[in-house]
Design a protein around this motif. Structure first.
Motif, mmCIF file in Angstrom:
data_model
loop_
_atom_site.group_PDB
_atom_site.id
_atom_site.type_symbol
_atom_site.label_atom_id
_atom_site.label_comp_id
_atom_site.label_asym_id
_atom_site.label_seq_id
_atom_site.Cartn_x
_atom_site.Cartn_y
_atom_site.Cartn_z
ATOM 1 N N PHE A 135 24.821 43.074 52.924
ATOM 2 C CA PHE A 135 25.599 43.687 52.466
ATOM 3 C C PHE A 135 27.429 42.810 52.885
ATOM 4 N N VAL A 136 27.154 42.013 53.892
ATOM 5 C CA VAL A 136 29.063 41.285 53.878
ATOM 6 C C VAL A 136 28.351 40.171 53.416
ATOM 7 N N LEU A 137 27.106 39.736 54.263
ATOM 8 C CA LEU A 137 27.407 39.112 52.664
ATOM 9 C C LEU A 137 27.005 38.340 51.227
ATOM 10 N N MET A 138 27.138 39.295 50.826
ATOM 11 C CA MET A 138 27.096 39.616 49.625
ATOM 12 C C MET A 138 28.071 39.969 49.003
ATOM 13 N N GLN A 139 28.592 39.949 49.586
ATOM 14 C CA GLN A 139 30.392 40.151 49.622
ATOM 15 C C GLN A 139 31.494 38.901 49.849
ATOM 16 N N ILE A 140 30.489 38.176 50.584
ATOM 17 C CA ILE A 140 31.294 36.901 50.952
ATOM 18 C C ILE A 140 31.367 36.393 49.409
ATOM 19 N N GLY A 141 30.246 36.652 48.715
ATOM 20 C CA GLY A 141 29.690 35.768 47.164
ATOM 21 C C GLY A 141 30.713 36.270 46.072
ATOM 22 N N GLN A 142 31.941 37.482 46.679
ATOM 23 C CA GLN A 142 33.025 37.634 45.699
ATOM 24 C C GLN A 142 34.505 37.068 45.674
ATOM 25 N N LEU A 143 34.047 35.979 46.486
ATOM 26 C CA LEU A 143 35.080 34.716 46.863
ATOM 27 C C LEU A 143 35.176 33.698 45.741
ATOM 28 N N PHE A 144 33.746 33.741 45.502
ATOM 29 C CA PHE A 144 34.125 32.587 44.400
ATOM 30 C C PHE A 144 33.590 33.046 43.307
ATOM 31 N N ASN A 145 34.721 34.535 42.888
ATOM 32 C CA ASN A 145 35.273 35.155 41.730
ATOM 33 C C ASN A 145 36.503 34.793 41.701
ATOM 34 N N LEU A 146 37.244 34.686 42.738
ATOM 35 C CA LEU A 146 38.403 33.838 43.270
ATOM 36 C C LEU A 146 38.778 33.139 43.096
ATOM 37 N N LYS A 147 38.198 31.934 42.771
ATOM 38 C CA LYS A 147 38.517 31.109 42.856
ATOM 39 C C LYS A 147 39.474 30.382 41.226
ATOM 40 N N GLY A 148 40.150 29.590 41.022
ATOM 41 C CA GLY A 148 40.960 29.645 39.698
ATOM 42 C C GLY A 148 42.259 30.411 39.458
ATOM 43 N N LYS A 149 42.029 31.354 40.064
ATOM 44 C CA LYS A 149 43.153 32.380 40.443
ATOM 45 C C LYS A 149 43.914 32.771 40.969
ATOM 46 N N ARG A 150 45.279 33.106 40.033
ATOM 47 C CA ARG A 150 46.004 33.180 41.316
ATOM 48 C C ARG A 150 46.155 35.138 41.756
ATOM 49 N N ARG A 151 46.080 35.805 40.630
ATOM 50 C CA ARG A 151 45.748 37.608 41.285
ATOM 51 C C ARG A 151 44.188 37.273 40.975
ATOM 52 N N LEU A 152 44.425 39.092 41.457
ATOM 53 C CA LEU A 152 43.177 39.220 41.937
ATOM 54 C C LEU A 152 42.480 40.195 40.233
ATOM 55 N N THR A 153 43.544 40.580 39.065
ATOM 56 C CA THR A 153 43.451 40.625 38.002
ATOM 57 C C THR A 153 43.426 39.935 37.132
ATOM 58 N N ASP A 154 43.377 37.965 36.947
ATOM 59 C CA ASP A 154 43.494 37.543 36.606
ATOM 60 C C ASP A 154 42.104 37.348 35.637
ATOM 61 N N LEU A 163 32.558 47.525 40.904
ATOM 62 C CA LEU A 163 33.995 46.644 41.386
ATOM 63 C C LEU A 163 33.795 45.776 39.556
ATOM 64 N N GLN A 164 32.420 45.393 38.956
ATOM 65 C CA GLN A 164 32.654 44.861 37.458
ATOM 66 C C GLN A 164 33.527 45.510 36.437
ATOM 67 N N TRP A 165 32.223 47.360 36.157
ATOM 68 C CA TRP A 165 33.074 48.123 35.866
ATOM 69 C C TRP A 165 34.616 48.722 36.066
ATOM 70 N N THR A 166 35.000 48.607 37.231
ATOM 71 C CA THR A 166 36.212 49.030 37.828
ATOM 72 C C THR A 166 37.975 48.096 37.458
ATOM 73 N N PHE A 167 36.717 46.694 36.734
ATOM 74 C CA PHE A 167 38.062 45.567 36.734
ATOM 75 C C PHE A 167 38.240 45.403 34.591
ATOM 76 N N ALA A 168 37.134 45.857 34.668
ATOM 77 C CA ALA A 168 36.462 46.223 32.723
ATOM 78 C C ALA A 168 37.619 46.967 32.447
ATOM 79 N N ARG A 169 37.610 47.968 32.902
ATOM 80 C CA ARG A 169 38.637 49.222 32.603
ATOM 81 C C ARG A 169 39.709 49.276 32.583
ATOM 82 N N ALA A 170 39.723 48.627 33.841
ATOM 83 C CA ALA A 170 41.813 48.231 34.524
ATOM 84 C C ALA A 170 42.390 47.364 33.308
ATOM 85 N N ASN A 171 41.539 46.128 33.270
ATOM 86 C CA ASN A 171 42.199 44.982 31.682
ATOM 87 C C ASN A 171 42.043 45.792 31.016
ATOM 88 N N LYS A 172 41.187 46.919 30.466
ATOM 89 C CA LYS A 172 41.377 47.583 28.669
ATOM 90 C C LYS A 172 42.924 48.387 29.422
#
Length: 121
Positions: free
Chosen positions: A102-121, A46-55
């Motif tokens: 696995f599921v509990l780790m993915q819940i931590g991804q919610l912290f990545n959405l804090k303060g964002k209006r879109r997933l790609t912000d 996910l991290q690698w893809t977002f970096a690639r997509a932003n670029k």
């Protein structure tokens, strides 16, 4: 390396480690460790893809979105394969720790959405 990681990835790692430690005390360290591994693979992709997509989006926004959609399909298939392989190797009673970790780790991804209006912000 740790300083460069976002808070969400640190939270996911900490959650994963805590769940693995809990299941280690229950005698299911291998199953929970495998769930942690699958979670790390998902987070890394996910991290690698977002970096690639932003670029790519800087040049062509449609190409950036295409990368995100393609990545979602690839990650879905990869996770399905990893779960099938892992769960076929482990005993049937060890499936729950894999999924919960696995599921509990993915819940931590919610912290990545804090303060964002879109997933790609």
């Amino acid at each position: 390396m740790i300083k460069n990681l976002d808070t969400a990835y640190k939270v996911q790692g900490i959650i994963g480690i805590l769940v693995v430690v809990f299941y280690t005390t229950q005698g299911q360290a291998l199953a929970s460790g495998y769930g942690f591994f699958v979670g790390l693979v998902n987070v890394a992709m996910l991290q690698w893809t977002f970096a690639r997509a932003n670029k790519k989006a800087a040049e062509d926004p449609k190409a950036g979105m295409l990368i995100l959609y393609t990545s979602a399909v690839i990650r879905f298939i990869l996770l399905a394969v990893l779960f099938v392989l892992g769960l076929s190797y482990l005993d049937q009673s060890e499936a729950f720790p894999v999924i919960i970790t696995f599921v509990l780790m993915q819940i931590g991804q919610l912290f990545n959405l804090k303060g964002k209006r879109r997933l790609t912000d």
